[in-house]
Design an enzyme around this catalytic site. Structure first.
Site, short mmCIF file in Angstrom:
data_model
loop_
_atom_site.label_atom_id
_atom_site.label_comp_id
_atom_site.label_asym_id
_atom_site.label_seq_id
_atom_site.Cartn_x
_atom_site.Cartn_y
_atom_site.Cartn_z
N ARG A 147 0.86 -1.18 0.00
CA ARG A 147 0.00 0.00 0.00
C ARG A 147 0.89 1.23 0.00
O ARG A 147 1.82 1.33 0.82
CB ARG A 147 -0.89 -0.01 1.25
N TYR A 159 -2.84 11.44 6.00
CA TYR A 159 -3.22 10.12 6.52
C TYR A 159 -2.25 9.04 6.01
O TYR A 159 -1.94 8.99 4.82
CB TYR A 159 -4.66 9.74 6.08
N ASP A 209 -4.91 4.02 -0.25
CA ASP A 209 -6.07 4.27 0.62
C ASP A 209 -6.40 5.76 0.62
O ASP A 209 -5.61 6.57 1.09
CB ASP A 209 -5.73 3.79 2.05
N HIS A 211 -9.00 6.95 2.18
CA HIS A 211 -9.54 7.17 3.53
C HIS A 211 -10.75 8.12 3.53
O HIS A 211 -10.81 9.08 4.31
CB HIS A 211 -8.43 7.66 4.48
N GLU A 235 -8.72 2.36 -2.26
CA GLU A 235 -9.53 2.03 -1.08
C GLU A 235 -10.32 3.23 -0.58
O GLU A 235 -9.80 4.34 -0.53
CB GLU A 235 -8.56 1.53 -0.01
N GLU A 261 -13.92 -1.26 5.60
CA GLU A 261 -13.35 -1.40 6.95
C GLU A 261 -14.26 -0.81 8.02
O GLU A 261 -14.16 -1.21 9.17
CB GLU A 261 -11.94 -0.80 7.01
N ARG A 282 -13.78 -5.17 2.37
CA ARG A 282 -12.72 -5.14 3.36
C ARG A 282 -13.21 -5.26 4.80
O ARG A 282 -12.53 -4.83 5.73
CB ARG A 282 -11.87 -3.88 3.19
N GLU A 338 -4.66 -7.29 4.66
CA GLU A 338 -3.78 -6.22 5.15
C GLU A 338 -2.96 -6.73 6.33
O GLU A 338 -3.47 -7.45 7.19
CB GLU A 338 -4.64 -5.03 5.62
N TRP A 401 -12.02 12.36 8.14
CA TRP A 401 -10.64 11.98 8.35
C TRP A 401 -10.46 10.61 7.76
O TRP A 401 -9.80 10.14 7.11
CB TRP A 401 -10.26 11.94 9.84
#
Ligand code: CS2
Ligand code: MG
Length: 401
Positions: A147, A159, A209, A211, A235, A261, A282, A338, A401
């Site tokens: 990643r 992030y 990612d 995020h 992601e 996630e 995920r 992951e 975030w």
């Protein structure tokens, strides 16, 4: 095989974890992870006040019935706190069943579908040189997938980016505030991936990612601009509450998408899977209702050509990682796992049998999950309040975030 005792253990060997240990009348015990980063004590209280009292005297072998009892019996269904508590019980019962049967849990899930679980590591850098050398480090260790998170010129922190240490976002008791600028990010990221592909060629799987920071049309632009670098997945491109948003992204780009996630039930995943709006789902054991429910999600995904990509950040304990590996090795539609190695303190508190070798994790052959908690050692690491950060745009507007 009646349950005689259940203990909720909160500890902080480097970071906070909540663990449930269930003991049966025969003295067999099992463990389940109940950690919800930044909201740990909410799950601990849910377990202590509402779950542990109803476990005592119930048959530990009826895993499906226990799941239905805790899910339907609460009346208030779903949500990360409830589902993490249900997950902890479910995971501990699979652990117990494996120990009683004398087999690793993956055998109970149908046995081995692959030799090892392909994992991805986290490379990051605030400069291109730092990032490329981090990626080389993972390649040297045998990782097949990495990643890639990069600093963005003009932003003091981003992030997923850290220098030379594992990224741990939950720090201060009161959330740290960071600044976000979408334009700078969208402008910079394609250059990062151009450098990475030029350096490492086509063989290495690359992931990124976002995020949850973009709108659908911004995510569509990003996906399109990254197509030449053939990512394995992009992601959480947008916050997933509005699942129709993914239709718009899909209309514009062939960059594969990974989401899930923060999902905690099959209902969160349903539309994205059945409309084939994502490529990887995920969700993971601790936040999505345990092994029983995660398996149900992955079975639904299998019908729609969606593969697994379980969340495996360090805020999920080694108990969750062990459980995820048993699922990963058994299901037909595994994608990637992951993997962020835990700190030495965490590993000492949670002795485990899984191991990393040449880009794969292996769940091991110990009966049950092959992981435990050293309660005495855990007792020497008391809970410390820690929250995840918040993010604001340059004008002060609160952002995801
Ligand atoms: C993440 C996490 O691992 C990931 O992909 O997005 O780092 C996430 O920020 C944390 O698990 C939050 O607790
Ligand atoms: Mg993520």
């Amino acid at each position: 095989m009646r349950i005689t005792e259940a203990r909720v253990i909160v500890c902080s060997p480097g970071r906070n974890f909540v663990t449930l240990k269930i003991v049966t009348e025969d003295g067999v015990s099992g463990v389940g992870d109940a950690t919800l980063n930044g909201r740990e004590l909410a799950v601990a209280a849910y377990l202590r006040e509402h779950v542990v009292p109803v476990l005592i005297g119930r048959d530990a072998r009826n895993i499906e019935d226990m799941w239905q009892y805790l899910y339907k019996g609460a009346y208030w269904r779903r949500g990360p706190v409830t589902m993490s508590a249900v997950a902890a019980v479910d995971t501990a019962l699979w652990d117990i069943l494996g120990k009683v049967a004398g087999v690793p849990v993956y055998r109970l899930l149908g046995g081995r579908s692959r030799e090892g679980v392909t994992v991805y590591g986290h490379a990051s850098g605030s400069t291109s040189d730092a990032l490329l050398s981090e990626i080389s480090h993972y390649v040297r260790l045998g990782y097949r997938a990495v990643r890639v998170q990069s600093g963005v010129p003009g932003l003091p922190s981003v992030y997923g980016v850290s220098e030379g240490r594992a990224y741990e976002p939950a720090s201060a008791a009161v959330p740290v505030e960071s600044v976000w600028d979408t334009d700078r990010y969208l402008d910079h990221l394609p250059r990062v991936f151009a450098d990475v592909r030029a350096e490492f060629g086509p063989g290495l799987k690359l992931l990124h990612d976002v995020h949850h920071r973009l709108t659908p049309i911004e995510a569509a632009r990003l996906g399109k601009s990254l197509e030449p670098y053939a990512l394995t997945w992009l992601e959480d491109p947008v916050p997933a509450e509005l699942q129709e948003g993914f239709r718009l992204i899909r209309q514009h780009t062939t960059t594969p998408l990974a989401v899930g996630e923060v999902f905690n039930s099959i209902w969160d995943c349903r539309q994205l899977i059945t409309e084939q709006l994502v490529d990887y789902i995920r969700a993971t054991v601790v936040h999505a209702g345990g092994i029983t429910h995660l398996r149900r999600i992955f079975d639904l995904a299998a019908i729609y050509h969606v593969r697994s990509g379980s969340h495996g950040a360090t805020d999920l304990s080694p108990v969750c990682m062990a459980a995820a590996l048993h699922v990963d090795v058994a299901i037909p539609n595994f994608g990637l796992q992951e993997y962020m190695p835990h700190s030495a303190e965490t590993d000492a508190v949670f002795p485990h049998g899984y191991r990393f070798e040449g880009g794969y994790l292996h769940p091991g052959e110990v009966p049950g999950l092959g992981v435990d908690i050293d309660e005495e050692l855990a007792g020497s690491y008391p809970y410390r309040a820690a929250s995840l950060p918040v993010s604001r745009l340059t004008d002060g507007t609160l952002h995801s975030w």
